[in-house]
Design an enzyme around this catalytic site. Structure first.
Site, mmCIF file in Angstrom:
data_model
loop_
_atom_site.group_PDB
_atom_site.id
_atom_site.type_symbol
_atom_site.label_atom_id
_atom_site.label_comp_id
_atom_site.label_asym_id
_atom_site.label_seq_id
_atom_site.Cartn_x
_atom_site.Cartn_y
_atom_site.Cartn_z
ATOM 1 N N GLY A 31 -0.304 2.246 -9.829
ATOM 2 C CA GLY A 31 -1.000 2.189 -8.560
ATOM 3 C C GLY A 31 -2.369 1.563 -8.738
ATOM 4 O O GLY A 31 -2.547 0.668 -9.559
ATOM 5 N N CYS A 32 -3.344 2.043 -7.989
ATOM 6 C CA CYS A 32 -4.704 1.505 -8.033
ATOM 7 C C CYS A 32 -5.244 1.461 -9.454
ATOM 8 O O CYS A 32 -5.346 2.489 -10.122
ATOM 9 C CB CYS A 32 -5.618 2.355 -7.167
ATOM 10 N N PHE A 33 -5.591 0.256 -9.938
ATOM 11 C CA PHE A 33 -6.043 0.174 -11.325
ATOM 12 C C PHE A 33 -7.407 0.815 -11.552
ATOM 13 O O PHE A 33 -7.747 1.177 -12.669
ATOM 14 C CB PHE A 33 -5.983 -1.244 -11.900
ATOM 15 N N CYS A 35 -8.163 3.768 -10.614
ATOM 16 C CA CYS A 35 -7.834 5.148 -10.961
ATOM 17 C C CYS A 35 -7.185 5.247 -12.339
ATOM 18 O O CYS A 35 -7.484 6.164 -13.118
ATOM 19 C CB CYS A 35 -6.913 5.746 -9.905
#
EC number: 1.8.4.11
Length: 199
Positions: A31-33, A35
């Site tokens: 997902g969001c890099f 994070c």
């Protein structure tokens, strides 16, 4: 930030350092890099993390291309680590316990092909470790549904734009709000609620 590519040498990557210590690399999409980068930076033995794009067909892609066009790229993080302090096996286990491996459409509030989860393996040893982890999770039944996170052959890793690197450090308030609003930690806690491995 040094721009470099993920080599096919995988677990045996030689990374230059002042004391010539052997470092290794691993690539994860979760997902969001921002994070994923923040999570791995907490691991003892991780030397550095770089947010980037991999798995697609466009050379030197931009965030806009990856987010809005069909490039096939995943948001991913290249993790450089000291194998004397943390093993690849431990990193893979840590990775799975910080994502929702049951979601094939993305991660948390972020949906779409660039937010899918995957372990990008550089060689047979890394593939064996990653596949064994998936088999172990599935056999445990802890998730209640099969793991859909893919195990894919590594390809060129393209570092993301500078403003994405260490985003959680550069923009702590915005980052914390995003992470909370996206429900990442709450969902991970719920998904792994019955896990008895103590993660």
């Amino acid at each position: 930030m040094a721009l470099g590519f993920f080599s096919s040498a995988g677990a045996q990557d030689q990374v230059s350092s002042p004391d010539a210590k052997r470092l290794s690399t691993a690539v994860f999409a979760g997902g969001c890099f921002w994070c994923v980068e923040a999570d791995f930076d907490k691991v003892d033995g991780v030397v550095s993390t770089i947010s980037g794009y991999t798995g697609g067909t466009v050379a030197n892609p931009t965030y806009k291309q990856v987010s809005h066009e069909k490039t096939g790229h995943y948001e991913a993080v290249k993790v450089t680590y000291d194998p004397d302090k943390v093993s690849y096996d431990a990193l893979v286990d840590y990775y799975f316990h910080h994502i929702d491996p049951t979601d094939a459409t993305g991660q948390f509030c972020d949906k779409g092909e660039s937010y899918r989860s995957a372990v990008f393996v550089a060689d047979a040893d890394q593939r064996e470790v990653a596949e064994a982890e998936v088999d172990m999770i599935n056999a445990s039944g802890v998730l209640g549904t099969p793991v859909v996170t893919q195990i894919l052959d590594a390809s060129t890793f393209w570092p993301a734009e500078d403003y994405h690197q260490d985003y959680y450090k550069k923009n702590p308030l915005k980052y914390r709000y995003y992470r909370t609003a996206c429900g990442r930690d709450a969902r991970v806690k719920k998904v792994w609620a019955e896990d008895s491995a103590g993660h």
